[in-house]
Design an enzyme around this catalytic site. Structure first.
Site, short mmCIF file in Angstrom:
data_model
loop_
_atom_site.label_atom_id
_atom_site.label_comp_id
_atom_site.label_asym_id
_atom_site.label_seq_id
_atom_site.Cartn_x
_atom_site.Cartn_y
_atom_site.Cartn_z
N HIS A 58 -3.74 2.74 -4.75
CA HIS A 58 -3.27 2.29 -3.53
C HIS A 58 -1.67 1.95 -4.13
CE1 HIS A 58 -5.88 2.76 -0.43
NE2 HIS A 58 -6.57 2.23 -0.76
N GLU B 155 -10.39 1.59 -4.57
CA GLU B 155 -10.51 2.97 -4.78
C GLU B 155 -9.45 3.64 -5.60
OE1 GLU B 155 -11.47 3.88 0.29
OE2 GLU B 155 -9.92 3.13 -0.26
N ASP C 177 1.00 -1.37 0.17
CA ASP C 177 -0.21 0.06 0.04
C ASP C 177 0.74 1.18 -0.03
OD1 ASP C 177 -2.42 1.86 0.06
OD2 ASP C 177 -3.07 0.20 1.15
C1 ACM Z 1 -10.50 -1.03 1.51
O1 ACM Z 1 -11.29 -0.94 2.84
N1 ACM Z 1 -10.45 0.26 1.31
C2 ACM Z 1 -11.26 -2.05 0.47
#
Ligand code: ACM
Ligand code: ZN
Length: 643
Positions: A226, A282, A149
């Site tokens: 991410h 996201e 991440d």
């Molecule tokens: C998440 O909580 N972005 C999977």
């Protein structure tokens, strides 16, 4: 908690307390019957294990008689779980005499997971092994490692050494300091560099330790979003080609796929898991709209929008993972633009994505944020360490029922399990992480294992208290349920005031993201709790402007409403409130203006009433709360109180 098959016999022999009933078992078994009498463990306890065909490899049965313990199971997992049950009944050997009983036990779901965000804060191998012990005790069987991440890459990849020499380290220890600074990375070994990564040997050690406890370790490699840390180390894999300017891989470039396939090949070689998690959540996709490579890809592949471009990428990666004999899991955003064949979906933005995926024939793991995100505070936020916000006490986690009435019966086989997720932005230490997991992860362990009809919160709460005490004795930093403060007191019972049931006219429309119970919400006598998303707080991105009709001219001595402030989700106090009254609903007179005195810089959860005392007779009350001047900020209120 450190209980393996041969060891247990020794531990039991050292037992010293009185008889224990099967009610001590978590997760509660499918069936148990007391058969009378007790079995007293001797120095050489009699535990016989018989292999016999059973409906599933994790099922077992156990008979405890005056003469000893007899376990039947078809597989190693079933035998292991029988010993976990026995370990709980003897409290790890602290109890030497147990009640005779018969137990038949098997899991409700085959996937019972826990998620570890080791990117935001790296955790040691020892920490993970300690959590594996606890997971095994509660018959959980999947450890999901969120290895990559923006806050740091955590896995040795031989082909791309900069991932661990550089992208695994940052100058700031505290995630929020890093996030609010320039979000840069640091060279391994440089002064103050904070972070870490697992070598391949570390991972082998974790996998083996978990395997012995019937837990599969599932790696997550995030894509396309991410991924700031990768794109700082290898900027050519993003659309702009520049470090620190991009979070998403560029799916227009072939070298992105070369990178991901090389990384995944090493991951697949290392992890024997059925599943490889490829993230998918996201992604901003902003640069894709203008990137020449992305645009070319969209033309060539006939893709209508950037969602379809993400779907193209996930399909390609899924095909690659399938070609190696594995299956992908993705967060529910992988639905956007079309699901890849065979993909398993982890439903986190509520349950709808999961329900849709099941209807399309895809397996689903449920982890809806409102029930399974353990990064929310588990008790009154003013008594808890700083968290991402929200309020998710044990009772709410336990109350989660994954089978929804809207799920078609024929799709239920695709509901394969549940998972407890803990994002660790606000959780720097191991002790803090344990505190957030335990006991809430135990609640989900019971949801994942025990049948629906056998689950009961009051029983669970009673059973989990001694379990937590034992965990603390064994060195876990659990939450102390005995000291639970609970929900906001006002929210625990109905409010009584003169406007309860009064009709409310909205001069500014309700925002459908946070409607609470709609037009009746502000006069329903229901106060909001600690969480803005508990369905009792109404949220506005506009001014609040409502007119309450009391039905007839009424003596009024007080008008007020409570607002919430919580900087994380961008909820602030109004700049001011104006209160107007009218006898006829046409002519309104201002009776009070109340100005805000709470700084927008205060990050903590706060409540403040904007109210006035008065001495009037009126039928209509217009309550106007002006936006606080924070662009994009929310106003949240729960009730307009009139007395
Ligand atoms: C998440 O909580 N972005 C999977
Ligand atoms: Zn691009």
């Amino acid at each position: 908690m450190k209980f393996l098959l041969p060891l247990c016999l020794l531990v039991i022999a050292a037992a010293e307390l009185g008889a224990q009933t099967p009610e001590a078992i978590i997760p509660v078994p499918s069936e148990y019957t007391l058969t009378g009498g007790t079995y007293r463990f001797k120095e050489e306890p009699s535990v016989k294990v018989v292999r016999s065909a059973m409906s599933c490899p994790e099922a077992y049965s156990m008979k405890i008689t005056r003469n000893g313990v007899k376990i039947k199971a078809s597989g190693d997992a079933g035998i292991f779980y029988a010993f976990q049950t026995l370990d709980q009944m003897t409290r790890g050997g602290r109890i030497k005499e147990i009640l005779c009983c018969e137990i038949n036990d098997s899991p409700r779901f085959r996937y019972r997971g826990m998620h570890f965000d080791v990117s935001r804060h790296f955790r040691s191998v020892e920490f993970l092994k300690k959590q594996i012990d606890a997971m095994a005790s509660f018959k959980m069987n999947r450890m999901h490692l969120h290895l990559t991440d923006g806050a740091g890459w955590r896995l040795q990849i031989d082909a791309y050494p900069r991932l661990t020499e550089f992208a695994a380290w940052r100058p700031q220890q505290i995630w929020k300091d890093w996030w609010t600074a320039d979000r840069h990375y640091a060279e391994e070994g440089s002064a103050g560099a904070y972070g870490g990564y697992y070598t391949k040997d570390d991972i082998r050690e974790i996998i083996e330790y978990a395997h012995q406890r019937h837990i599969e370790v599932i790696p997550e490699i995030e894509m396309p979003g991410h991924s700031e840390e990768v794109l700082a180390a290898y900027p050519e894999l993003g659309c702009s080609g520049l470090p620190y300017k991009q979070a998403d891989f560029c799916p227009g470039k072939e070298k992105t796929f070369e990178f991901l396939e090389t990384v995944l090949s090493e991951v697949i070689e290392l992890f024997p898991s059925e599943y490889i998690h490829i993230g998918g959540d996201e992604a901003g996709k902003g640069l894709w709209k203008t990137c020449p490579d992305c645009q070319k890809r969209m033309r060539e592949e006939n893709l209508g929008d950037v969602d379809e471009l993400q779907s193209y990428m996930i399909h390609r990666i899924s095909e690659f993972v399938s070609s190696k004999g594995r299956k992908i899991i993705g967060w529910d955003e992988i639905l956007d633009g079309g699901l890849a064949p065979g993909a398993t979906v982890m439903s986190w933005r509520g349950t709808q994505g999961g329900i849709e995926s099941m209807a399309m024939g895809h397996d689903v793991i449920m982890c809806p944020g409102n029930f399974c995100y353990l990064d929310h505070a588990q008790d009154a936020p003013f008594r808890e360490p700083e968290s991402i916000g929200g309020y998710l006490p044990l009772e709410i986690v336990y109350g989660y029922e994954p089978e929804d009435v809207t799920m078609p019966k024929e799709s239920l086989d695709h509901l394969i399990g549940v998972q407890a997720n803990l994002w660790s932005e606000y959780i720097p230490s191991d002790q803090h992480a344990e505190y957030m997991y335990w006991p809430r992860a135990i609640a989900l362990a019971e949801t994942g294992w025990s049948s629906r009809g056998n689950r009961d919160y009051d029983s669970f709460r009673k059973r989990v208290m001694p379990v937590l005490e034992r965990m603390r004795e064994d060195g876990y930093s659990t939450f102390c349920l005995e000291n639970e403060y609970g929900e906001r007191k006002l929210a625990q019972s109905g409010l009584k005031h003169k406007a309860v049931g009064a009709s409310v006219k909205y001069n500014q429309p309700i925002n459908m993201s946070y409607p609470a119970s709609g037009e009746t919400s502000l006069t329903d006598g229901v106060a909001g709790g600690w969480s803005n998303s508990d369905g009792r707080w109404q949220g506005f991105l506009s001014d609040v402007d409502v007119t309450v009709d009391l039905g007839e001219v009424t003596p009024v001595h007080y008008v007020g409403a409570t607002f919430m402030q919580l900087a994380g989700p961008y909820i602030f106090m109004p700049e001011k409130v104006e209160i107007y009254v009218s006898r006829d609903g046409a002519e309104f007179g201002l009776i009070s203006e109340i100005w805000n005195d709470v700084s927008v810089k205060c990050p903590d959860l706060l409540f403040r009433s904007f109210d006035t005392l008065c001495d009037i007779e009126t039928r209509y009350i217009r309550y106007v709360a002006r936006q606080g001047g924070v662009p994009g900020g929310w106003l949240f209120l729960d009730e307009i109180i009139v007395n």
